[in-house]
Design a protein around this motif. Structure first.
Motif, PDB file in Angstrom:
ATOM      1  N   VAL A   9       0.850  -1.192   0.000  1.00 55.27           N
ATOM      2  CA  VAL A   9       0.000   0.000   0.000  1.00 55.27           C
ATOM      3  C   VAL A   9       0.884   1.239   0.000  1.00 55.27           C
ATOM      4  O   VAL A   9       1.809   1.356   0.814  1.00 55.27           O
ATOM      5  CB  VAL A   9      -0.939   0.013   1.226  1.00 55.27           C
ATOM      6  CG1 VAL A   9      -1.739   1.312   1.271  1.00 55.27           C
ATOM      7  CG2 VAL A   9      -1.877  -1.191   1.189  1.00 55.27           C
ATOM      8  N   VAL A  10       0.618   2.142  -0.925  1.00 54.55           N
ATOM      9  CA  VAL A  10       1.328   3.418  -1.016  1.00 54.55           C
ATOM     10  C   VAL A  10       0.324   4.525  -0.740  1.00 54.55           C
ATOM     11  O   VAL A  10      -0.724   4.590  -1.387  1.00 54.55           O
ATOM     12  CB  VAL A  10       1.966   3.611  -2.405  1.00 54.55           C
ATOM     13  CG1 VAL A  10       2.665   4.966  -2.499  1.00 54.55           C
ATOM     14  CG2 VAL A  10       2.944   2.477  -2.701  1.00 54.55           C
ATOM     15  N   ASP A  34      -0.675  -7.304  -4.950  1.00 51.62           N
ATOM     16  CA  ASP A  34      -1.769  -6.342  -5.045  1.00 51.62           C
ATOM     17  C   ASP A  34      -1.197  -4.983  -4.645  1.00 51.62           C
ATOM     18  O   ASP A  34      -0.880  -4.756  -3.466  1.00 51.62           O
ATOM     19  CB  ASP A  34      -2.917  -6.748  -4.115  1.00 51.62           C
ATOM     20  CG  ASP A  34      -4.207  -6.012  -4.421  1.00 51.62           C
ATOM     21  OD1 ASP A  34      -4.240  -5.297  -5.432  1.00 51.62           O
ATOM     22  OD2 ASP A  34      -5.168  -6.149  -3.644  1.00 51.62           O
ATOM     23  N   ILE A  35      -1.022  -4.101  -5.622  1.00 49.47           N
ATOM     24  CA  ILE A  35      -0.457  -2.770  -5.378  1.00 49.47           C
ATOM     25  C   ILE A  35      -1.616  -1.782  -5.261  1.00 49.47           C
ATOM     26  O   ILE A  35      -2.446  -1.684  -6.167  1.00 49.47           O
ATOM     27  CB  ILE A  35       0.493  -2.343  -6.512  1.00 49.47           C
ATOM     28  CG1 ILE A  35       1.497  -3.461  -6.841  1.00 49.47           C
ATOM     29  CG2 ILE A  35       1.201  -1.043  -6.151  1.00 49.47           C
ATOM     30  CD1 ILE A  35       2.382  -3.862  -5.691  1.00 49.47           C
ATOM     31  N   ILE A  36      -1.679  -1.051  -4.154  1.00 47.56           N
ATOM     32  CA  ILE A  36      -2.794  -0.138  -3.899  1.00 47.56           C
ATOM     33  C   ILE A  36      -2.264   1.266  -3.646  1.00 47.56           C
ATOM     34  O   ILE A  36      -1.352   1.454  -2.828  1.00 47.56           O
ATOM     35  CB  ILE A  36      -3.623  -0.596  -2.681  1.00 47.56           C
ATOM     36  CG1 ILE A  36      -4.181  -2.000  -2.911  1.00 47.56           C
ATOM     37  CG2 ILE A  36      -4.769   0.379  -2.400  1.00 47.56           C
ATOM     38  CD1 ILE A  36      -4.885  -2.583  -1.704  1.00 47.56           C
ATOM     39  N   GLY A  75      -2.191  -1.582 -13.842  1.00 49.13           N
ATOM     40  CA  GLY A  75      -2.481  -2.786 -13.084  1.00 49.13           C
ATOM     41  C   GLY A  75      -2.359  -2.670 -11.585  1.00 49.13           C
ATOM     42  O   GLY A  75      -2.158  -3.674 -10.891  1.00 49.13           O
ATOM     43  N   TYR A  76      -2.481  -1.465 -11.050  1.00 43.80           N
ATOM     44  CA  TYR A  76      -2.589  -1.318  -9.594  1.00 43.80           C
ATOM     45  C   TYR A  76      -3.995  -0.839  -9.265  1.00 43.80           C
ATOM     46  O   TYR A  76      -4.800  -0.567 -10.157  1.00 43.80           O
ATOM     47  CB  TYR A  76      -1.521  -0.356  -9.057  1.00 43.80           C
ATOM     48  CG  TYR A  76      -1.655   1.096  -9.511  1.00 43.80           C
ATOM     49  CD1 TYR A  76      -2.425   2.007  -8.802  1.00 43.80           C
ATOM     50  CD2 TYR A  76      -0.989   1.556 -10.653  1.00 43.80           C
ATOM     51  CE1 TYR A  76      -2.537   3.330  -9.212  1.00 43.80           C
ATOM     52  CE2 TYR A  76      -1.092   2.870 -11.068  1.00 43.80           C
ATOM     53  CZ  TYR A  76      -1.866   3.751 -10.339  1.00 43.80           C
ATOM     54  OH  TYR A  76      -1.987   5.055 -10.734  1.00 43.80           O
ATOM     55  N   ARG A 113      -5.763  -3.747   4.375  1.00 37.54           N
ATOM     56  CA  ARG A 113      -4.634  -4.525   4.869  1.00 37.54           C
ATOM     57  C   ARG A 113      -3.361  -4.182   4.100  1.00 37.54           C
ATOM     58  O   ARG A 113      -3.413  -3.854   2.919  1.00 37.54           O
ATOM     59  CB  ARG A 113      -4.948  -6.017   4.710  1.00 37.54           C
ATOM     60  CG  ARG A 113      -3.800  -6.957   5.060  1.00 37.54           C
ATOM     61  CD  ARG A 113      -4.160  -8.392   4.756  1.00 37.54           C
ATOM     62  NE  ARG A 113      -4.321  -8.647   3.330  1.00 37.54           N
ATOM     63  CZ  ARG A 113      -3.316  -8.912   2.499  1.00 37.54           C
ATOM     64  NH1 ARG A 113      -2.060  -8.923   2.951  1.00 37.54           N
ATOM     65  NH2 ARG A 113      -3.545  -9.154   1.220  1.00 37.54           N
ATOM     66  N   TYR A 114      -2.229  -4.278   4.772  1.00 40.34           N
ATOM     67  CA  TYR A 114      -0.955  -4.126   4.078  1.00 40.34           C
ATOM     68  C   TYR A 114       0.056  -5.147   4.600  1.00 40.34           C
ATOM     69  O   TYR A 114       0.044  -5.516   5.776  1.00 40.34           O
ATOM     70  CB  TYR A 114      -0.393  -2.706   4.237  1.00 40.34           C
ATOM     71  CG  TYR A 114       0.052  -2.336   5.640  1.00 40.34           C
ATOM     72  CD1 TYR A 114       1.319  -2.683   6.099  1.00 40.34           C
ATOM     73  CD2 TYR A 114      -0.783  -1.638   6.502  1.00 40.34           C
ATOM     74  CE1 TYR A 114       1.743  -2.341   7.384  1.00 40.34           C
ATOM     75  CE2 TYR A 114      -0.379  -1.289   7.777  1.00 40.34           C
ATOM     76  CZ  TYR A 114       0.881  -1.649   8.223  1.00 40.34           C
ATOM     77  OH  TYR A 114       1.290  -1.326   9.487  1.00 40.34           O
ATOM     78  N   ASP A 115       0.906  -5.612   3.701  1.00 43.00           N
ATOM     79  CA  ASP A 115       2.103  -6.351   4.085  1.00 43.00           C
ATOM     80  C   ASP A 115       3.279  -5.396   4.191  1.00 43.00           C
ATOM     81  O   ASP A 115       4.134  -5.548   5.061  1.00 43.00           O
ATOM     82  CB  ASP A 115       2.392  -7.456   3.073  1.00 43.00           C
ATOM     83  CG  ASP A 115       1.343  -8.552   3.095  1.00 43.00           C
ATOM     84  OD1 ASP A 115       1.194  -9.213   4.146  1.00 43.00           O
ATOM     85  OD2 ASP A 115       0.647  -8.736   2.076  1.00 43.00           O
ATOM     86  N   TYR A 116       3.289  -4.427   3.281  1.00 45.90           N
ATOM     87  CA  TYR A 116       4.280  -3.356   3.324  1.00 45.90           C
ATOM     88  C   TYR A 116       3.564  -2.043   3.030  1.00 45.90           C
ATOM     89  O   TYR A 116       2.701  -1.979   2.151  1.00 45.90           O
ATOM     90  CB  TYR A 116       5.406  -3.590   2.314  1.00 45.90           C
ATOM     91  CG  TYR A 116       6.220  -4.824   2.622  1.00 45.90           C
ATOM     92  CD1 TYR A 116       7.285  -4.766   3.501  1.00 45.90           C
ATOM     93  CD2 TYR A 116       5.886  -6.049   2.040  1.00 45.90           C
ATOM     94  CE1 TYR A 116       8.026  -5.913   3.801  1.00 45.90           C
ATOM     95  CE2 TYR A 116       6.615  -7.195   2.328  1.00 45.90           C
ATOM     96  CZ  TYR A 116       7.677  -7.120   3.219  1.00 45.90           C
ATOM     97  OH  TYR A 116       8.397  -8.248   3.519  1.00 45.90           O
ATOM     98  N   LEU A 117       3.948  -1.023   3.778  1.00 47.15           N
ATOM     99  CA  LEU A 117       3.297   0.285   3.668  1.00 47.15           C
ATOM    100  C   LEU A 117       4.354   1.339   3.359  1.00 47.15           C
ATOM    101  O   LEU A 117       5.371   1.439   4.058  1.00 47.15           O
ATOM    102  CB  LEU A 117       2.579   0.626   4.974  1.00 47.15           C
ATOM    103  CG  LEU A 117       1.941   2.012   5.090  1.00 47.15           C
ATOM    104  CD1 LEU A 117       0.821   2.184   4.075  1.00 47.15           C
ATOM    105  CD2 LEU A 117       1.395   2.232   6.516  1.00 47.15           C
TER     106      LEU A 117
END
Length: 436
Positions: A9-10, A34-36, A75-76, A113-117
């Motif tokens: 997540v950005v 999944d890029i958000i 594709g995000y 949810r995020y795995d990396y933020l």
């Protein structure tokens, strides 16, 4: 059962965030990741050009990037909302309800949810706690603010022109506080806009009627540039009719007035505040991450936050002091772009459990454009162990190249050149001023 995708997540779709999500989406695709992108605005305009939007010399509608279309192309996922809170224990970001102009909820509060933020929310102008700034000054940090300034400027010019045709006072005093790139470039762009207004039906209003005062608390303009260049810029602005005042420390802003420490007042119908960069004051309520004195998120040289190995910060919102340096990486467009490039590899290393690498900032110099009147700056910076001063056409070409580099980062190596070509055609065919 399908394997859960890694979710990155950005937060923030400025120069750093938008370039980062494009590269992450191009790197990983949709199958495993999944890029958000979370962003409160629906379109992107490069921040260093907001002064042109404010003066009406740039039509942001022709140059903006719609996040929704950009997300579909690369594709995000784009989520239109502002960050409200980070729940580090649950690895969730909570977004604030998105409301329309009537205050009705368009998109309700969400948890993502995020795995990396990656936090890339940019910064805001520093008001230094000076009374009246937030209430009576305008800012130039977003497209809506630039549009608001342009509308107020046009209305003020029309009002002054009408008064002049009836024998009244035709002058329009404007005060710009801050002698950095934004204040300097806006001053010159306003002079250029005033020169062009005669072609749009204003009979008596011209550049002489626009009284611009540029205030800088320090001893010179543009501290990022060499003193000789700063002096040239100040001299050129004065030749254009701008009242440049150095060592002018503001103590209060009131309706139609800016008060200085020396006891004098600067009268102004429009006041623009463009001093320094600090973190969004709301950050302290969003997260328990460590913040600097200027409210920016403290990160290690790897751009990772010390308190959480799953959270990174890049761009103007981060406070990053590199090894051997005393000052943090400057909050500039080139810093943001370099950090975004670095984060692509950094996130890959983090997922593989490999050691992270320190960010390396390469100072490529600084440029300032005085509209069509002049361009000054220095190139290369520490890449060649020194600076090379440039001006004139070479400097103008280098200045425009910065925007082209940004377009390539946002649109990629294939679509980018087409967007640049379309931009050049638009510059030739569209009107000199946007007056609506």
């Amino acid at each position: 059962m399908a394997e859960r995708k890694t979710q990155i997540v950005v937060v923030g779709g400025g120069a750093a965030g938008l370039g980062l999500v494009r590269k992450l989406a191009a790197t990983y695709g949709r199958d495993s990741h999944d890029i958000i992108l979370i962003e409160k605005n629906r379109t992107h305009v490069w921040k260093p050009l907001l002064h042109e939007v404010a003066a009406g010399s740039m039509d942001a509608n022709a140059d903006e990037v719609g996040y929704g279309g950009h997300a579909a192309r690369w594709g995000y996922r784009f989520f239109n909302a502002a960050l409200e809170r980070i729940d580090r224990d649950r690895r969730m970001v909570v977004t604030a309800p998105l409301r329309d102009e009537e205050g009705e909820i368009v998109i309700d509060r969400h948890e993502i949810r995020y795995d990396y933020l990656v936090l890339a929310m940019g910064g805001v102008s520093n008001d230094f706690g000076i009374p009246g700034v937030l209430d009576h000054a305008m800012f130039l940090e977003s497209r809506p603010q630039a549009d608001r300034f342009r509308r107020k400027l046009l209305n003020a010019c029309l009002r002054a022109n009408d008064a002049g045709t009836h024998g009244g006072d035709v002058t329009l005093p404007v005060c710009i506080v801050g002698g950095g790139a934004t204040g300097v470039e806006l001053s010159a762009e306003l002079v250029n806009a005033a020169k062009a207004l005669r072609s749009y039906g204003l009979e008596v209003f011209d550049e002489k009627a626009l009284k611009i005062t540029l205030l800088e608390a320090g001893p010179r303009l543009l501290p990022a540039l060499d003193e000789e260049i700063s002096d040239k810029v100040a001299e050129r602005l004065r030749e254009l009719g701008v009242d440049v005042r150095l060592g002018a420390m503001v103590t209060e802003v009131a309706p139609g007035r800016v008060s200085l420490k020396d006891g004098t007042d600067v009268e102004a119908q429009m006041i623009l505040w463009a001093t320094g960069v600090r973190g969004d004051p709301a950050l302290s309520k969003m997260t328990d991450l460590e913040l600097s004195r200027q409210g920016r998120i403290v990160v290690e040289p790897t751009l990772r936050t010390p308190a959480d190995d799953r959270i990174f910060a890049i761009g103007d919102c981060c406070h990053c002091v590199l090894p051997g340096k005393e000052q943090p990486v400057p909050p500039r467009a080139q810093s943001a772009q370099q950090m975004a490039d670095h984060m692509v590899g950094q996130l890959d290393r983090a997922q593989k459990g490999e050691p992270l690498r320190n960010f390396v900032y390469r100072d490529r110099g600084a440029l300032v454009s005085l509209s069509r009147f002049a361009t000054h700056g220095s190139l290369m910076g520490n890449l060649v162990g020194g600076r090379m001063e440039i001006e004139g056409r070479i400097a103008r070409f280098a200045y425009m190249s910065l925007y082209r580099v940004h377009l390539m980062a946002v649109h990629g190596p294939w679509r980018g050149p087409l967007v640049i070509l379309a931009h050049e055609f638009n510059r030739v065919t569209r009107p000199k001023l946007k007056l609506h």
